[in-house]
Write a protein that holds these residues in place. Structure first.
Motif, PDB file in Angstrom:
ATOM      1  N   TYR A 136      -1.957  11.425   0.222  1.00  0.00           N
ATOM      2  CA  TYR A 136      -3.235  11.494  -0.601  1.00  0.00           C
ATOM      3  C   TYR A 136      -4.153  11.888   0.735  1.00  0.00           C
ATOM      4  N   LEU A 137      -4.119  11.349   1.775  1.00  0.00           N
ATOM      5  CA  LEU A 137      -5.213  11.629   2.802  1.00  0.00           C
ATOM      6  C   LEU A 137      -4.994  13.253   3.329  1.00  0.00           C
ATOM      7  N   LEU A 184       0.777  -1.234  -0.009  1.00  0.00           N
ATOM      8  CA  LEU A 184       0.113  -0.030   0.015  1.00  0.00           C
ATOM      9  C   LEU A 184       0.763   1.369   0.045  1.00  0.00           C
ATOM     10  N   ARG A 185       2.043   1.172   0.260  1.00  0.00           N
ATOM     11  CA  ARG A 185       3.181   2.233   0.396  1.00  0.00           C
ATOM     12  C   ARG A 185       2.418   3.384   1.382  1.00  0.00           C
ATOM     13  N   PRO A 186       2.423   3.172   2.801  1.00  0.00           N
ATOM     14  CA  PRO A 186       1.786   3.990   3.661  1.00  0.00           C
ATOM     15  C   PRO A 186       1.981   5.500   3.687  1.00  0.00           C
ATOM     16  N   THR A 226      -7.336  -0.550  -4.124  1.00  0.00           N
ATOM     17  CA  THR A 226      -5.969  -1.114  -4.181  1.00  0.00           C
ATOM     18  C   THR A 226      -5.878  -2.121  -3.347  1.00  0.00           C
ATOM     19  N   PHE A 278     -11.497   8.502  -1.180  1.00  0.00           N
ATOM     20  CA  PHE A 278     -10.497   8.084  -0.717  1.00  0.00           C
ATOM     21  C   PHE A 278     -10.554   6.688  -0.143  1.00  0.00           C
ATOM     22  N   GLU A 335       2.737   7.202   0.887  1.00  0.00           N
ATOM     23  CA  GLU A 335       2.343   7.754  -0.183  1.00  0.00           C
ATOM     24  C   GLU A 335       0.500   8.182  -0.016  1.00  0.00           C
ATOM     25  N   TRP A 336       0.086   7.136   0.739  1.00  0.00           N
ATOM     26  CA  TRP A 336      -1.511   7.288   1.080  1.00  0.00           C
ATOM     27  C   TRP A 336      -1.598   8.119   2.373  1.00  0.00           C
ATOM     28  N   ALA A 358     -10.780   4.338  -2.927  1.00  0.00           N
ATOM     29  CA  ALA A 358      -9.391   3.972  -3.666  1.00  0.00           C
ATOM     30  C   ALA A 358      -8.489   3.016  -2.866  1.00  0.00           C
ATOM     31  N   ILE A 359      -8.527   3.145  -1.549  1.00  0.00           N
ATOM     32  CA  ILE A 359      -7.810   2.194  -0.683  1.00  0.00           C
ATOM     33  C   ILE A 359      -8.386   0.808  -0.805  1.00  0.00           C
TER      34      ILE A 359
END
Length: 278
Positions: A15-16, A7-9, A238, A231, A11-12, A234-235
């Motif tokens: 986004y958040l 998930l590449r925390p 993914t 959001f 990066e998310w 999208a999670i």
């Protein structure tokens, strides 16, 4: 743990943070629209209340010539006096129903000698862009019913001779009449007695529509909620993609391990046969 790594925390988290900033902006814009609606509703209430109020005399509502209570806007008063036609001016850039035009401002000298400015109404701009023809005010003594309006501040715009850019009344005070001229308020004509043969168009009642502020406010709130919904979606999408991809990778790894095991077994058999032949 594998799913979280994919998930590449960080990066998310970025986004958040962007979603939160967007949502805060939406809430701010929504509140701005709510405030504008509240102002519109207050204005509508004032118009409805004052438009239907009883007509009275000027001194009961405008006791000071250089000040005016905005809460009394649109109240009607009766005035008696004589128009000073030679001092008429046109207030420029006054559209009505989408058409360009002017409002006609004429001093009315009251019976007691004081001067009150009357907006006799609206005239359309001339087709050639020049000064329009304006009907003259009635001569002699006249009784006028007007609706009160607050004077406006000066604006940094010029105007041709015989015109002004705003209802800033101090610029129209004649020499020696500062103590006897109303400069805090003027009046929009509703009726005259006796009436002139031809008059400018009476300024109509303001719109009682509050506009689209409420729907815009709710739309901005909806955008803020949808940002978080998007959001979350999208999670979820993914994670599903990782789950599907992860299963395929595991099967491929299993096949590779089985292949290597078979190859190793074959190699051992071949080595054993060679050993026996030697």
């Amino acid at each position: 743990m594998r799913r979280l790594r994919l998930l590449r925390p960080w990066e998310w988290i970025g986004y958040l943070a962007a979603v939160i900033v967007f949502a805060i902006a939406c809430v701010y814009l929504s509140q701005w629209q709510f405030d504008r609606r509240e102002q519109a509703v207050e204005q509508i209430d004032k118009v409805q209340t004052n438009w239907s109020a009883e007509t009275t005399d000027i001194d009961s509502l405008v006791p000071q010539i250089d000040a005016f209570d905005d809460a009394l806007e649109y109240r009607s008063v009766t005035l008696t006096g004589v128009y000073e036609q030679q001092r008429q001016v046109l207030v420029r850039n006054r559209p009505l129903n989408g058409s360009p035009g002017f409002e006609v401002l004429v001093p009315l000298r009251l019976d007691d000698g004081r001067v009150f400015f009357v907006d006799r109404g609206w005239v359309a701009s001339a087709s050639d862009g020049g000064t329009p023809d304006v009907p003259d005010a009635p001569t002699g003594e006249v009784t006028v019913v007007v609706r009160l309006k607050p004077a406006q501040p000066a604006v940094d715009r010029g105007a041709p001779e015989g015109q002004i850019a705003s209802f800033e009344l101090t610029q129209l005070v004649a020499d020696g009449e500062a103590e006897a001229t109303f400069t805090g308020a003027y009046g929009q004509r509703q009726s005259e007695t006796p009436a002139a043969a031809e008059n400018p168009q009476v300024i109509p009642q303001p719109s009682l529509s509050e506009g689209s502020h409420l729907s815009y406010a709710l739309q901005w709130l909806a955008f803020a909620v949808l940002a978080f919904v998007g959001f979350g979606y999208a999670i979820r999408a993914t994670l599903r993609r990782i789950e599907d991809t992860g299963g395929s990778e595991i099967e491929a790894q299993r096949r590779r391990r089985v292949g290597r095991s078979r190859a190793d077994a074959d190699t051992e058999v071949e080595d054993a046969i060679l050993d026996r032949t030697h």
